[in-house]
Motif scaffolding. Structure first.
Motif, short mmCIF file in Angstrom:
data_model
loop_
_atom_site.label_atom_id
_atom_site.label_comp_id
_atom_site.label_asym_id
_atom_site.label_seq_id
_atom_site.Cartn_x
_atom_site.Cartn_y
_atom_site.Cartn_z
N GLU A 135 0.85 -1.18 0.00
CA GLU A 135 0.00 0.00 0.00
C GLU A 135 0.89 1.23 0.00
O GLU A 135 1.85 1.31 0.77
N ALA A 136 0.60 2.16 -0.89
CA ALA A 136 1.50 3.29 -1.07
C ALA A 136 0.75 4.51 -1.56
O ALA A 136 -0.37 4.42 -2.06
N THR A 137 1.39 5.65 -1.39
CA THR A 137 0.93 6.87 -2.04
C THR A 137 1.72 7.03 -3.32
O THR A 137 2.94 6.82 -3.34
N SER B 44 -8.19 6.30 -2.59
CA SER B 44 -8.47 7.73 -2.54
C SER B 44 -7.56 8.50 -3.49
O SER B 44 -6.51 8.02 -3.91
N ARG B 45 -8.02 9.71 -3.82
CA ARG B 45 -7.22 10.66 -4.59
C ARG B 45 -7.18 11.96 -3.81
O ARG B 45 -8.19 12.40 -3.25
N LEU C 266 -9.57 14.11 0.80
CA LEU C 266 -9.40 12.86 0.07
C LEU C 266 -10.69 12.52 -0.65
O LEU C 266 -11.74 12.37 -0.03
N ARG D 49 -3.80 7.12 -3.24
CA ARG D 49 -3.41 5.89 -2.56
C ARG D 49 -3.73 4.71 -3.45
O ARG D 49 -4.77 4.69 -4.14
N LYS E 99 -3.44 0.16 -3.65
CA LYS E 99 -3.11 -1.14 -3.07
C LYS E 99 -2.74 -2.05 -4.22
O LYS E 99 -3.48 -2.19 -5.20
N GLU F 126 3.56 5.87 2.59
CA GLU F 126 3.33 7.30 2.76
C GLU F 126 1.84 7.62 2.64
O GLU F 126 1.14 7.06 1.80
N SER F 127 1.35 8.54 3.45
CA SER F 127 -0.06 8.88 3.40
C SER F 127 -0.31 10.21 4.08
O SER F 127 0.34 10.57 5.06
N SER G 65 -5.63 8.35 6.57
CA SER G 65 -5.93 6.93 6.45
C SER G 65 -7.39 6.74 6.07
O SER G 65 -8.27 6.69 6.94
#
Length: 444
Positions: A326-328, A361-362, A370, A384, A386, A425-426, A429
């Motif tokens: 999971e990442a930005t 999300s964007r 978000l 974000r 996955k 990175e986020s 959440s």
């Protein structure tokens, strides 16, 4: 005995920094002024700029041409590619990345700032904070750039008014702080006139801070990869099998972070096999220790199956391996990234098949809200994702290591880079969502 220039430079620190800003904010002019006034421009370079400026009907040299090196850039008067410049003062050496301002070239800012310890974000004093300013601030925060300089440019066009500068600095600093930027230094400048770039401005006696160059020369360089978790992505396996070296087997690559020592217990990932370092070759010579950015060949005590893409790490400090990331990300391709998208994920020297399982999300840059479950990311979107990979990968959190905590997504059909990602990175959440990816031949 006199001290040579090379000896002086060897004792100075190195600062990598990038410039960013909207179109016509004056990035290239600032860089040109910085190079010119710090006497870092060769005579033939300046003469070439003078000739090019005259051909365009300009009486004075256009210092922006010192960085706009591509013919298309000179013809259009805009920056397209990332222009790297190397210069030095008696106090510090610099690697500068001048990045484009056009929205469609935001992807280039990711490239320029990914290794930077400082980012200079320019704002036209007449326009204030605009969407591209917010985008660049968001990227600086995501890329964990430790220091941000806000250069409020073209102060000469607003009569060097302190209230104009103060209002812009306050708005930007509040926005950057909300993003998590650790430090913002605001400097009022005129790149064209040279105010507060290298020399203090006589037109802004109300400002008592450093010039741009003074700040660049004195800002602490805190992001030291040599103190990060030790990581060596294997680039190449060396087996000469010659009469002189019949049993030689070495594993070559550039140390991404940390240091390695002869006799140290290491683990090979993703296999998990462990052994000890029997030797380290650097430039053809044996050494006892090697550290970040050095290209080395590691010799091991045991014969282990290792290939390109594997990661050598200290056994006591091994990252977890996972198939779920999971990442930005910042999407950089013209084609959209969608849920169910089949991609190649490149992490270090390893490339594996992967599927985009979800886009939770964007990020909306105007208010940092978000937008949930957008379904896709288009060019220059930050969001974000996955991802499920076909094989386990040893990934660090980007906050722990900018090198081994980052990756790119690649189109498997034509090799186009789609997305730059930062593991873990986020900004917030968002609530988890149901996996909506379709079952196809790439489901792992």
């Amino acid at each position: 005995m006199s001290t040579t220039t090379s000896e002086v430079l060897s004792e100075t620190t190195l600062l990598r920094f990038a410039t960013a800003g909207s179109v016509d904010d004056g990035k290239s002019t600032l860089v040109g002024r910085l190079l010119h006034d710090s006497k870092s421009v060769l005579t033939d370079q300046l003469e070439a700029v003078e000739r090019a400026s005259l051909s365009r009907g300009q009486e004075a040299p256009d210092l922006a041409l010192l960085t706009d090196g591509l013919r298309a850039e000179r013809e259009q008067g805009i920056t397209i590619d990332v222009a790297y410049r190397y210069f030095a003062t008696p106090k510090r050496r610099f690697i500068l990345a001048d990045t484009p301002g056009h929205v469609q070239y935001t992807r280039n800012m990711v490239t320029g700032a990914s290794t930077a310890e400082l980012t200079v974000i320019l704002i036209d004093a007449r326009n204030g904070v605009v969407e591209q300013t917010r985008r660049h601030a968001a990227l600086a925060a995501l890329l964990r750039v430790p220091h941000v300089v806000l250069a409020v440019n073209k102060m000469d066009l607003v009569d060097y008014a302190e209230p104009v500068f103060a209002a812009i600095a306050e708005e930007f600093t509040a926005y950057a702080t909300e993003l998590g930027v650790p430090e913002v230094t605001a400097i009022p400048i005129s790149a064209l006139a040279g105010d507060n770039v290298v020399e203090p401005s006589a037109n802004m006696d109300w400002y008592g801070g450093p010039t741009v160059l003074e700040h660049l020369e004195t800002v602490p360089v805190t992001h030291d990869l040599s103190h990060c978790h030790a990581r060596l992505p294997v680039q190449y396996v060396i087996r000469p099998q010659t009469a002189e070296h019949p049993d030689y087997r070495g594993y070559a690559g550039q140390i991404a972070a940390g240091s390695f020592h002869v006799g140290e217990q290491i683990t090979v990932l993703p296999s998990g096999r462990s052994t000890k370092i029997a030797g380290i070759d650097l430039l053809g010579e044996p050494v006892n220790v090697a550290w970040t950015t050095q290209s080395v060949t590691i010799l091991l005590e045991d014969d282990i199956d290792i290939s390109r893409g594997d990661l050598l790490v200290p056994s006591k400090d091994a990252p977890p391996t996972t198939q779920d990331i999971e990442a930005t990300v910042c999407h950089v391709a013209d084609a959209a990234l969608t849920v169910g998208h089949r991609v190649l994920l490149k992490h270090g020297t390893r490339t594996v098949k992967a599927i985009v399982k979800d886009i939770p999300s964007r990020l909306t840059l105007d208010d940092l809200s978000l937008h949930p479950h957008p379904g896709q990311l288009v060019a220059n979107d930050i969001g974000r994702v996955k991802i499920r990979t076909a094989e386990p990968l040893p990934v660090d959190s980007y906050s722990d290591s900018r090198r081994t905590g980052s990756f790119i997504l690649i189109d498997p059909n034509d090799g186009t880079t789609l997305t730059a990602g930062m593991v873990g990175e986020s900004f917030a959440s968002p609530e988890p969502v149901k996996d909506e990816a379709e079952d196809d031949g790439w489901d792992f």
